[in-house]
Each structure stands twice: as C-alpha cells, then as structure tokens.
Scaffold this motif. Structure first.
Motif, PDB file in Angstrom:
ATOM      1  N   VAL A   1       6.215  -4.141   9.543  1.00 21.32           N
ATOM      2  CA  VAL A   1       5.099  -4.324   8.593  1.00 21.32           C
ATOM      3  C   VAL A   1       3.846  -3.663   9.150  1.00 21.32           C
ATOM      4  O   VAL A   1       3.490  -3.846  10.314  1.00 21.32           O
ATOM      5  CB  VAL A   1       4.840  -5.831   8.363  1.00 21.32           C
ATOM      6  CG1 VAL A   1       3.533  -6.074   7.603  1.00 21.32           C
ATOM      7  CG2 VAL A   1       6.020  -6.460   7.603  1.00 21.32           C
ATOM      8  N   GLU A   2       3.209  -2.883   8.312  1.00 20.01           N
ATOM      9  CA  GLU A   2       1.912  -2.265   8.632  1.00 20.01           C
ATOM     10  C   GLU A   2       0.865  -2.892   7.726  1.00 20.01           C
ATOM     11  O   GLU A   2       1.159  -3.172   6.549  1.00 20.01           O
ATOM     12  CB  GLU A   2       1.995  -0.752   8.364  1.00 20.01           C
ATOM     13  CG  GLU A   2       0.679  -0.007   8.553  1.00 20.01           C
ATOM     14  CD  GLU A   2       0.768   1.471   8.195  1.00 20.01           C
ATOM     15  OE1 GLU A   2       1.845   1.965   7.830  1.00 20.01           O
ATOM     16  OE2 GLU A   2      -0.276   2.137   8.261  1.00 20.01           O
ATOM     17  N   LEU A   3      -0.290  -3.193   8.256  1.00 23.73           N
ATOM     18  CA  LEU A   3      -1.414  -3.686   7.455  1.00 23.73           C
ATOM     19  C   LEU A   3      -2.475  -2.604   7.452  1.00 23.73           C
ATOM     20  O   LEU A   3      -2.789  -2.034   8.496  1.00 23.73           O
ATOM     21  CB  LEU A   3      -1.989  -4.983   8.042  1.00 23.73           C
ATOM     22  CG  LEU A   3      -0.998  -6.132   8.260  1.00 23.73           C
ATOM     23  CD1 LEU A   3      -1.737  -7.333   8.821  1.00 23.73           C
ATOM     24  CD2 LEU A   3      -0.276  -6.499   6.976  1.00 23.73           C
TER      25      LEU A   3
ATOM     26  N   HIS B   1      11.255   3.149   6.993  1.00 25.34           N
ATOM     27  CA  HIS B   1      10.765   2.861   8.353  1.00 25.34           C
ATOM     28  C   HIS B   1       9.858   1.638   8.360  1.00 25.34           C
ATOM     29  O   HIS B   1       9.933   0.809   9.269  1.00 25.34           O
ATOM     30  CB  HIS B   1      10.015   4.095   8.891  1.00 25.34           C
ATOM     31  CG  HIS B   1       9.442   3.890  10.235  1.00 25.34           C
ATOM     32  ND1 HIS B   1       8.118   3.562  10.440  1.00 25.34           N
ATOM     33  CD2 HIS B   1      10.024   3.919  11.457  1.00 25.34           C
ATOM     34  CE1 HIS B   1       7.901   3.436  11.726  1.00 25.34           C
ATOM     35  NE2 HIS B   1       9.028   3.641  12.370  1.00 25.34           N
ATOM     36  N   HIS B   2       8.955   1.554   7.365  1.00 26.77           N
ATOM     37  CA  HIS B   2       8.039   0.399   7.309  1.00 26.77           C
ATOM     38  C   HIS B   2       7.523   0.189   5.888  1.00 26.77           C
ATOM     39  O   HIS B   2       7.610   1.081   5.043  1.00 26.77           O
ATOM     40  CB  HIS B   2       6.861   0.591   8.277  1.00 26.77           C
ATOM     41  CG  HIS B   2       5.965   1.746   7.975  1.00 26.77           C
ATOM     42  ND1 HIS B   2       6.206   3.041   8.431  1.00 26.77           N
ATOM     43  CD2 HIS B   2       4.822   1.818   7.258  1.00 26.77           C
ATOM     44  CE1 HIS B   2       5.248   3.830   8.005  1.00 26.77           C
ATOM     45  NE2 HIS B   2       4.399   3.126   7.291  1.00 26.77           N
ATOM     46  N   VAL B   3       6.999  -0.999   5.705  1.00 27.34           N
ATOM     47  CA  VAL B   3       6.293  -1.308   4.449  1.00 27.34           C
ATOM     48  C   VAL B   3       4.858  -1.649   4.827  1.00 27.34           C
ATOM     49  O   VAL B   3       4.617  -2.465   5.731  1.00 27.34           O
ATOM     50  CB  VAL B   3       6.938  -2.503   3.704  1.00 27.34           C
ATOM     51  CG1 VAL B   3       6.102  -2.899   2.481  1.00 27.34           C
ATOM     52  CG2 VAL B   3       8.362  -2.153   3.276  1.00 27.34           C
TER      53      VAL B   3
ATOM     54  N   ILE C   1       4.327   6.701  -1.553  1.00 23.04           N
ATOM     55  CA  ILE C   1       5.407   6.925  -0.592  1.00 23.04           C
ATOM     56  C   ILE C   1       4.820   7.774   0.541  1.00 23.04           C
ATOM     57  O   ILE C   1       4.103   8.756   0.280  1.00 23.04           O
ATOM     58  CB  ILE C   1       6.562   7.735  -1.250  1.00 23.04           C
ATOM     59  CG1 ILE C   1       7.119   6.990  -2.484  1.00 23.04           C
ATOM     60  CG2 ILE C   1       7.641   8.067  -0.240  1.00 23.04           C
ATOM     61  CD1 ILE C   1       8.212   6.025  -2.227  1.00 23.04           C
ATOM     62  N   GLU C   2       5.091   7.360   1.767  1.00 19.69           N
ATOM     63  CA  GLU C   2       4.653   8.147   2.933  1.00 19.69           C
ATOM     64  C   GLU C   2       5.906   8.671   3.634  1.00 19.69           C
ATOM     65  O   GLU C   2       6.775   7.863   4.023  1.00 19.69           O
ATOM     66  CB  GLU C   2       3.861   7.236   3.886  1.00 19.69           C
ATOM     67  CG  GLU C   2       3.480   7.889   5.197  1.00 19.69           C
ATOM     68  CD  GLU C   2       2.888   6.895   6.190  1.00 19.69           C
ATOM     69  OE1 GLU C   2       3.411   5.776   6.337  1.00 19.69           O
ATOM     70  OE2 GLU C   2       1.862   7.234   6.799  1.00 19.69           O
ATOM     71  N   LEU C   3       6.013   9.982   3.753  1.00 20.56           N
ATOM     72  CA  LEU C   3       7.107  10.558   4.542  1.00 20.56           C
ATOM     73  C   LEU C   3       6.555  10.830   5.938  1.00 20.56           C
ATOM     74  O   LEU C   3       5.421  11.298   6.070  1.00 20.56           O
ATOM     75  CB  LEU C   3       7.608  11.860   3.914  1.00 20.56           C
ATOM     76  CG  LEU C   3       8.128  11.788   2.472  1.00 20.56           C
ATOM     77  CD1 LEU C   3       8.670  13.158   2.044  1.00 20.56           C
ATOM     78  CD2 LEU C   3       9.163  10.703   2.296  1.00 20.56           C
TER      79      LEU C   3
ATOM     80  N   GLU D   1       0.840  -1.214   0.000  1.00 19.58           N
ATOM     81  CA  GLU D   1       0.000   0.000   0.000  1.00 19.58           C
ATOM     82  C   GLU D   1       0.866   1.252   0.000  1.00 19.58           C
ATOM     83  O   GLU D   1       0.613   2.217  -0.712  1.00 19.58           O
ATOM     84  CB  GLU D   1      -0.891  -0.018   1.252  1.00 19.58           C
ATOM     85  CG  GLU D   1      -2.239   0.662   1.106  1.00 19.58           C
ATOM     86  CD  GLU D   1      -2.165   2.186   1.049  1.00 19.58           C
ATOM     87  OE1 GLU D   1      -2.965   2.774   0.304  1.00 19.58           O
ATOM     88  OE2 GLU D   1      -1.295   2.786   1.703  1.00 19.58           O
ATOM     89  N   HIS D   2       1.936   1.243   0.835  1.00 21.07           N
ATOM     90  CA  HIS D   2       2.881   2.367   0.784  1.00 21.07           C
ATOM     91  C   HIS D   2       4.207   1.980   1.455  1.00 21.07           C
ATOM     92  O   HIS D   2       4.274   1.005   2.208  1.00 21.07           O
ATOM     93  CB  HIS D   2       2.320   3.637   1.442  1.00 21.07           C
ATOM     94  CG  HIS D   2       2.023   3.559   2.910  1.00 21.07           C
ATOM     95  ND1 HIS D   2       0.766   3.289   3.401  1.00 21.07           N
ATOM     96  CD2 HIS D   2       2.826   3.695   3.999  1.00 21.07           C
ATOM     97  CE1 HIS D   2       0.805   3.284   4.722  1.00 21.07           C
ATOM     98  NE2 HIS D   2       2.033   3.533   5.120  1.00 21.07           N
ATOM     99  N   LEU D   3       5.234   2.737   1.118  1.00 25.03           N
ATOM    100  CA  LEU D   3       6.522   2.624   1.806  1.00 25.03           C
ATOM    101  C   LEU D   3       6.601   3.805   2.749  1.00 25.03           C
ATOM    102  O   LEU D   3       6.382   4.951   2.341  1.00 25.03           O
ATOM    103  CB  LEU D   3       7.680   2.685   0.803  1.00 25.03           C
ATOM    104  CG  LEU D   3       7.701   1.626  -0.295  1.00 25.03           C
ATOM    105  CD1 LEU D   3       8.910   1.858  -1.213  1.00 25.03           C
ATOM    106  CD2 LEU D   3       7.734   0.218   0.288  1.00 25.03           C
TER     107      LEU D   3
HETATM  108 CO   LIG Z   1       2.392   3.926   7.214  1.00 22.78          CO
END
Ligand SMILES: [Co+2]
Ligand SMILES: CC[C@H](C(=O)O)C(=O)SCCNC(=O)CCNC(=O)[C@H](O)C(C)(C)COP(=O)(O)OP(=O)(O)OC[C@H]1O[C@@H](n2cnc3c(N)ncnc32)[C@H](O)[C@@H]1OP(=O)(O)O
Length: 133
Positions: free
Chosen positions: A126-128, A76-78, A52-54, A5-7
C-alpha cells in the motif's frame, strides 16, 4: 483514505508496456517521469477518473527489479490518496501497521508518498499519496 489514487504495475520494458496499455485504454500516457530516488521510470495513464502507473526499474537495486525477479510482471501496489499524510502515518502506526518511511518522500506525479509493509496488509503493498505543495 479519500480514494484509490493509482494502481502500480511493475513492467520489464516501459516502452513496450506503454504500447500495450495505450491499446487497452485507447489513450496514451499523460506523463512519463523518472523518480531516481525510487530507482523507477514511470508512465501514467488515465482510465476515466482512475490512474494506472507503469513502473520499470532503473537499475538492479530498484525495488521493482527485486519484485520482477521474484514475481515477474504484474500488480505491484495500490496507492490511496489521503488529505493529511502526517496524520495518516500517526493513525496507522497506532493501528500497528509498519510505515516503511515515516518521513514522506517525493513520489511521482507531484505527490508526497509513504509505503506500508505488505505483510501487514495481507500481501498488498500500500502506498499513501498526498498532493505535494
Ligand atoms: Co505508485
Ligand atoms: C515513488 C514513485 C512511485 C509513485 O507512485 O510515486 C512509486 O510507486 S515507486 C514504487 C517502488 N517503490 C517501492 O515499492 C517502495 C516500497 N517498497 C519497499 O520498501 C520494498 O519493496 C518492500 C519492503 C515492500 C520489499 O522489499 P524487500 O527488500 O523486503 O524485498 P523482499 O523481496 O525480501 O520482500 C519481503 C517480502 O515482501 C514481499 N513483497 C515484496 N514486494 C511486494 C509487493 N510489491 N507486493 C506484495 N508483497 C511484496 C516479498 O514477496 C517478501 O515476502 P515473502 O513472503 O518472503 O516472499
């Protein structure tokens, strides 16, 4: 898991990093959003079908502040998109993953989110994410 979904990238200064990623991607952020419950200020960019999430820490207690202190700026996470967060939580707990918040919490970009402990996923946080109703 439906897709990445985002990095999530931890940055010290969101404004400065927005400029860097705008130059890199050729497009500015489509959203800037604070998630006080996570202690983060975020901006989101589209890179084709990807995001991309900053993330900047809002205060010293933010997980991003701790990450920056320990590891500096960087990935930081995927985040993965899932269709049914509750079902995924059950499935992953059964598979032995530590779900850090078994009750989905409000994320950014209109999502409900949970996180897994990075030690259970070879050092990757990991984020869901599921679209919030
Ligand atoms: Co996130
Ligand atoms: C929700 C808004 C937005 C969205 O997309 O919707 C977000 O993405 S918000 C993102 C910020 N929120 C979170 O990260 C919440 C989940 N994170 C946590 O619960 C913690 O950060 C946790 C548990 C991953 C680490 O917290 P802790 O207090 O245990 O910090 P330590 O430094 O002691 O870490 C323990 C251990 O884990 C390693 N670690 C920490 N962060 C990461 C990371 N991002 N990726 C990989 N590994 C990580 C850390 O290095 C320690 O390992 P060690 O071998 O002892 O160094």
């Amino acid at each position: 898991m439906k897709k990445i979904e985002h990095l999530g990238i931890a940055v010290r200064n969101l404004e400065a990093s927005n400029k860097v990623f705008e130059k890199l991607l050729g497009v500015g952020p489509y959203k800037d959003e604070e998630v006080a419950s996570e202690g983060v200020k975020t901006s989101f960019f589209k890179a084709g079908p990807n995001k991309i999430e900053l993330l900047q820490a809002m205060d010293a207690s933010s997980p991003i502040a701790k990450f920056l202190e320990k590891r500096g700026e960087g990935l930081h996470h995927v985040a993965f998109a899932v269709a049914d967060l509750e079902a995924e939580i059950k499935r992953l707990v059964k598979e032995g993953f530590r779900v850090l918040n078994t009750t989905p919490k409000k994320g950014a970009d209109n999502k409900l989110v949970v996180f897994l402990h990075p030690k259970d996923t070879n050092g990757l946080l990991v984020e869901l994410c599921q679209e919030a109703p």
